[in-house]
Enzyme design. Structure first.
Site, short mmCIF file in Angstrom:
data_model
loop_
_atom_site.label_atom_id
_atom_site.label_comp_id
_atom_site.label_asym_id
_atom_site.label_seq_id
_atom_site.Cartn_x
_atom_site.Cartn_y
_atom_site.Cartn_z
N ASP A 18 6.63 1.85 -6.32
CA ASP A 18 6.35 1.25 -7.63
C ASP A 18 7.60 0.69 -8.30
O ASP A 18 7.74 0.71 -9.53
CB ASP A 18 5.69 2.26 -8.58
CG ASP A 18 4.29 2.67 -8.15
OD1 ASP A 18 3.78 2.12 -7.18
OD2 ASP A 18 3.72 3.55 -8.82
N CYS A 63 -0.50 1.11 -3.16
CA CYS A 63 0.36 1.86 -2.25
C CYS A 63 -0.12 1.96 -0.80
O CYS A 63 0.50 1.43 0.11
CB CYS A 63 0.53 3.26 -2.84
SG CYS A 63 1.35 4.43 -1.78
N HIS A 124 1.05 9.40 2.68
CA HIS A 124 -0.08 8.79 1.95
C HIS A 124 -0.96 7.90 2.81
O HIS A 124 -1.46 6.87 2.37
CB HIS A 124 0.43 8.02 0.73
CG HIS A 124 -0.64 7.90 -0.34
ND1 HIS A 124 -0.63 6.88 -1.27
CD2 HIS A 124 -1.74 8.64 -0.60
CE1 HIS A 124 -1.68 7.01 -2.08
NE2 HIS A 124 -2.37 8.07 -1.68
N HIS A 207 8.21 6.37 -8.83
CA HIS A 207 6.81 6.70 -9.15
C HIS A 207 6.74 7.85 -10.15
O HIS A 207 7.61 8.71 -10.19
CB HIS A 207 6.13 7.09 -7.83
CG HIS A 207 4.65 7.24 -7.86
ND1 HIS A 207 4.02 8.32 -8.42
CD2 HIS A 207 3.67 6.45 -7.36
CE1 HIS A 207 2.72 8.20 -8.26
NE2 HIS A 207 2.47 7.06 -7.63
N ASN A 272 4.89 -1.98 -3.70
CA ASN A 272 4.15 -2.91 -4.58
C ASN A 272 4.99 -3.12 -5.83
O ASN A 272 6.08 -2.57 -5.96
CB ASN A 272 2.76 -2.36 -4.93
CG ASN A 272 2.73 -0.91 -5.36
OD1 ASN A 272 2.21 -0.04 -4.66
ND2 ASN A 272 3.33 -0.60 -6.50
#
Length: 448
Positions: A18, A63, A124, A207, A272
Site C-alpha cells: 500500500d 493486494c 496472502h 500497511h 498497489n
C-alpha cells in the site's frame, strides 16, 4: 541472458504494501507543510544507482491479485483467487481460495533450475493447510499468511498469532518490519556466488495498523483492531517507510559484504497504490481505483552487472513483466502448459543509451464499481460505473480532462482492445467479493 560473464544473476524482489506513488524521497515525498522530506535515503540511493521507472504499474489496485500475477507471471484473473480480495482463512461460511500448489510459479521454476528460494514477509495467497509458500516453490518461509499483521503482536485481524518459520508457528519479540529485514539479511549471509538465489522480501509496511518502532503502547491499545481507523498520522506513516528503508539498507549492505551486489537484480515496488496517509501526487485515486493513483506505483531496479545507473525510464510495465524478466535473465523457460502473460523487459532495458520502444497494451478490470482500463502509450481508456473516459496521461496525469468526445477514434480503439482481452480470460464470478477496508467517512472518495 545472464551477467556479463555468463553467471546467472541473483534476484531480490522487494514488495512494499500500500505504498503511494509519491511516498519516497525520489518520487516526491513531502511533510505536512508540503516541504520535501528525507524519508527514504537508501531507496533514493538505489534509484541513483539503478533505474527509476515513472510508469511502473501494479497488476491490480488491491493486494492478493497483484501477488498472484507476480508469482505466476500471468493475469491474476486466470485463477479463481484473483477475483477475491481479501482472501479468507476459512472461518465459518467463508469461501476458501488461494494459489493452487500445482500451479508453476517463479520460485518453483527457479528452484527447479538450481536456485535457492526464500519468501520473507507477507504471503496472502491462501491459508494452510491447502495453500502456503513452501507448497508453491519457496524453499524457506519466514513471515505471515494474512493480509495484515500487528507490528508488535504479530497477530492477524482476528487476533490469531500469525508469524511462521516454514510450517511452524514462531514466537518472537520485536517490530515486524525489523524482524523481516534481519531475516532477509540472515538469508543473504548464507549465500555464495556458487549458487544463485531468489529472495522475495514482502514487507507489511506501510500497511495498517499505523505503528512505528516507538508505538508499542499504541499497539497494546488497539489490540485486535488492526485496521486502526482511530489512529495514525502522516508523521507515523512516514516513520514506517523510513524503518522499511533502513532495513532495505541492511539488505543492500549484506549483498555488498557477500560480494553479491554486482550480479544481483534488486527490484523495489508496491503491490498497489497507497491509501489513507499516502501521497500519490500528481496522480488521483488510490487503492481500489483504476485511476492512476490506484495502480501506478514506485518502481526501482538495479543490476550493476548489466545496467548503467542514474536512469529515469517512462516505459509502461506491469508487475508480471518482472516475473518474465527474472526468468529470462536466469535462462529458465516458463512451464509449457502455463505460458506467461508478462513480457520480459530485458531487450528494452538493455538498449543503449535509452530503453527501446515497447509497444504493448496494458489492461485491468475490477468488480468494485465495475471498473475497466486500457493503457496504450500515453492514452488511457477508463470505465467506471458505466461512464467512459479517455485521458492523455502525458498532458494530464491527474486524469481530469476527459478527451472521449474529442478523440472518439482512440476511445473506440482502446475500448475494443479491452473487450477482446476481457473475452480471452475467465469472467469474474458472480459471487466474487472485493471489499473496502475503510468506509466513505474514512477515505476521500475518488471523483471521476
Amino acid at each position: 541472458m545472464g551477467s556479463a560473464d555468463g553467471q546467472r544473476p541473483n534476484f531480490v524482489y522487494i514488495l512494499a504494501d500500500d505504498l503511494g506513488y509519491a511516498d519516497l524521497g525520489c518520487t516526491g515525498a513531502v511533510d505536512a507543510q508540503g516541504s520535501p522530506v528525507d524519508v527514504s535515503p537508501r531507496l533514493d540511493g538505489l534509484a541513483r544507482e539503478g533505474i527509476r521507472f515513472t510508469r511502473g504499474y501494479a497488476n491490480s489496485p488491491v493486494c492478493s491479485p497483484t501477488r498472484l500475477a507476480l508469482i505466476t507471471g500471468r493475469w491474476q484473473y486466470r485463477l479463481r483467487a484473483g477475483a477475491e480480495e481479501p482472501l479468507t482463512a476459512g472461518a465459518s461460511g467463508d469461501k476458501i481460495f488461494g494459489l493452487p500448489p500445482s500451479h508453476p510459479t517463479l520460485p518453483s521454476l527457479l528452484g527447479g533450475a538450481g536456485y535457492r528460494t526464500a519468501l520473507v514477509g507477507k504471503w496472502h495467497l491462501g491459508y494452510p493447510p491447502q495453500f502456503g509458500p513452501r507448497l508453491s516453490g519457496y524453499g524457506e518461509f519466514y513471515g505471515f499468511h494474512a493480509g495484515g499483521s500487528g507490528y508488535f503482536s504479530h497477530c492477524d485481524s482476528r487476533g490469531k498469532a500469525d508469524l511462521w518459520l516454514n510450517e511452524e508457528p514462531l514466537s518472537e519479540e520485536g517490530y515486524l518490519t525489523d524482524l523481516l529485514s534481519k531475516r532477509a539479511v540472515s538469508f543473504i549471509q548464507r549465500q555464495t556466488p556458487a549458487q544463485p538465489f531468489l529472495l522475495s522480501l514482502h514487507y507489511s509496511a506501510p500497511h495498517w495498523p499505523w505503528l512505528s518502532r516507538d508505538d508499542e503502547s499504541e499497539s497494546r491499545r488497539i489490540g485486535r483492531n488492526l485496521k486502526h481507523t482511530d489512529g495514525g498520522s502522516l508523521q507515523t506513516y512516514q516513520r514506517m517507510i523510513s524503518h522499511m528503508d533502513e532495513g532495505i539498507g541492511w539488505v543492500l549492505d549484506a549483498l555488498d559484504r557477500q560480494g553479491l551486489a554486482d550480479n544481483t537484480l534488486v527490484v523495489f515496488t508496491s503491490d498497489n497504490g497507497g491509501e489513507r496517509f499516502s501521497n500519490n501526487w500528481p496522480l488521483t485515486g488510490r487503492k481500489m481505483d483504476l485511476l492512476e493513483g490506484g495502480i501506478r506505483v514506485p518502481l526501482i531496479a538495479r543490476w550493476p552487472a548489466r545496467w548503467a545507473g542514474g536512469k529515469v525510464c517512462d516505459l509502461p510495465n506491469q508487475t508480471m513483466d518482472w516475473t518474465a524478466t527474472m526468468l529470462d535473465a536466469a535462462r529458465v523457460p516458463p512451464h509449457s502448459g502455463f505460458p506467461l502473460d508478462g513480457v520480459s523487459l530485458l531487450p528494452a532495458l538493455s538498449a543503449s543509451p535509452s530503453p527501446a520502444p515497447f509497444n504493448r497494451d496494458l489492461f485491468w478490470r475490477m468488480k468494485h464499481r465495475e471498473q475497466a482500463a486500457t493503457v496504450r502509450g500515453k492514452w488511457k481508456y477508463l470505465r467506471v460505473d458505466g461512464h467512459e473516459y479517455l485521458f492523455d496521461l502525458e498532458a494530464d496525469p491527474a486524469e481530469r480532462a476527459n478527451m472521449a468526445s474529442r478523440e472518439p477514434g482512440y476511445l473506440a480503439d482502446l475500448r475494443h482492445a479491452w473487450n477482446v482481452w476481457n473475452e480471452a480470460i475467465p469472467p469474474i464470478p458472480d459471487d466474487a467479493g472485493v471489499s473496502l477496508v475503510f468506509g466513505p467517512g474514512d477515505l476521500p472518495v475518488a471523483t471521476f
